[in-house]
Write a protein that holds these residues in place. Structure first.
Motif, short mmCIF file in Angstrom:
data_model
loop_
_atom_site.label_atom_id
_atom_site.label_comp_id
_atom_site.label_asym_id
_atom_site.label_seq_id
_atom_site.Cartn_x
_atom_site.Cartn_y
_atom_site.Cartn_z
N ALA A 233 28.56 11.53 67.02
CA ALA A 233 27.58 10.36 67.19
C ALA A 233 28.89 9.17 67.76
CB ALA A 233 27.48 9.78 65.79
N TYR A 234 30.04 9.13 67.78
CA TYR A 234 30.88 8.24 68.29
C TYR A 234 30.59 7.99 69.75
CZ TYR A 234 33.42 8.60 63.87
OH TYR A 234 34.01 8.44 62.47
N VAL A 235 30.50 9.09 70.39
CA VAL A 235 30.07 9.17 71.78
C VAL A 235 28.67 9.08 72.09
CG1 VAL A 235 30.49 10.45 73.92
CG2 VAL A 235 32.33 10.30 72.14
N SER A 236 27.72 9.85 71.80
CA SER A 236 26.41 10.05 71.96
C SER A 236 25.64 8.92 71.35
CB SER A 236 25.71 11.25 71.74
OG SER A 236 25.75 11.35 70.19
N GLN A 237 26.09 8.30 70.20
CA GLN A 237 25.46 7.13 69.74
C GLN A 237 26.22 5.83 69.63
OE1 GLN A 237 24.28 8.65 65.93
NE2 GLN A 237 22.55 9.82 66.69
N HIS A 238 26.94 5.80 70.62
CA HIS A 238 27.95 4.66 70.64
C HIS A 238 27.31 3.22 70.33
CE1 HIS A 238 31.88 2.73 71.52
NE2 HIS A 238 31.21 1.85 72.26
N ALA A 239 26.10 3.02 70.94
CA ALA A 239 25.40 1.65 70.65
C ALA A 239 25.12 1.63 69.11
CB ALA A 239 24.17 1.44 71.32
N ALA A 240 24.78 2.61 68.43
CA ALA A 240 24.63 2.46 66.89
C ALA A 240 25.71 2.34 66.14
CB ALA A 240 23.69 3.84 66.57
N TYR A 241 26.96 3.05 66.78
CA TYR A 241 28.24 2.97 66.01
C TYR A 241 28.70 1.64 66.13
CZ TYR A 241 33.07 4.21 65.34
OH TYR A 241 34.39 4.36 64.74
N LEU A 242 28.52 0.98 67.38
CA LEU A 242 28.95 -0.46 67.51
C LEU A 242 28.19 -1.34 66.72
CD1 LEU A 242 31.15 -2.22 69.13
CD2 LEU A 242 29.48 -2.32 70.97
N LEU A 243 26.84 -1.23 66.56
CA LEU A 243 26.07 -2.05 65.85
C LEU A 243 26.40 -2.02 64.58
CD1 LEU A 243 23.58 -3.94 65.67
CD2 LEU A 243 22.08 -1.95 65.39
#
Length: 178
Positions: A94-104
């Motif tokens: 998820a760190y790579v594929s869901q980067h926007a969610a991780y950042l949010l």
């Protein structure tokens, strides 16, 4: 007011570096939060001791630094724990594929952490570092208060903050600046 201004600038430094490290360089959020926190802490210390809190004559500078660093270590632990919780459960992919969610989620965690650590820092610094005695005596001179100067002085003499300061002066090694 000055505490708030210094805090806002420190937050902008902290938040900006955190987002740069996580958003651009894809660094793990807890490592990035630790780095950004420490950099903003250095600014916060220098600005707080210059503009917010006055040096107390009844406390050695080494004790001021020790209190500031001790409070900062506790604040860093709270900050990192809240940031870690904010993305808990996201798997490594998820760190790579869901980067926007991780950042949010990292940013939401950072906002919560900032509030918690701000309250902690204000309480501990106001209690142990601020020259509340001089401020109270000045207010007493300019207003009609219930406490007399003698009562206020007696209360100050019994306070933990003053006793800690006096102890620090008595235990400052010879040759060190008090």
């Amino acid at each position: 007011m000055k505490f708030g201004i210094v805090g806002v600038i420190a937050f902008i430094i902290d938040w900006g570096i955190l987002n740069l490290l996580v958003g651009v360089f894809h660094m793990h959020n807890v490592l990035a939060a630790t780095i950004s926190f420490i950099i903003s802490l250095v600014f916060n210390y220098l600005a707080s001791m210059k503009f917010v809190f006055k040096h107390r004559d009844d406390m050695a500078r080494w004790m001021e630094v020790l209190i500031f660093v001790g409070a900062a270590v506790v604040g860093l632990f709270m900050n990192d724990l809240i940031i870690w919780i904010s993305t808990y459960g996201m798997n490594r992919d998820a760190y790579v594929s869901q980067h926007a969610a991780y950042l949010l989620r990292t940013n939401i965690g950072k906002l919560v952490a900032t509030f918690v650590v701000m309250v902690w820092n204000f309480v501990i610094r106001k209690w142990l570092l601020d020259d509340t005695h001089t401020n109270a005596m000045n207010r007493l001179r300019s207003a009609d208060n219930r406490l007399t100067a003698e009562q206020l002085e007696a209360k100050w003499e019994r306070s933990f903050s003053h006793r800690l300061g006096v102890w620090s002066l008595e235990h400052t090694p010879k040759g060190w600046k008090k």
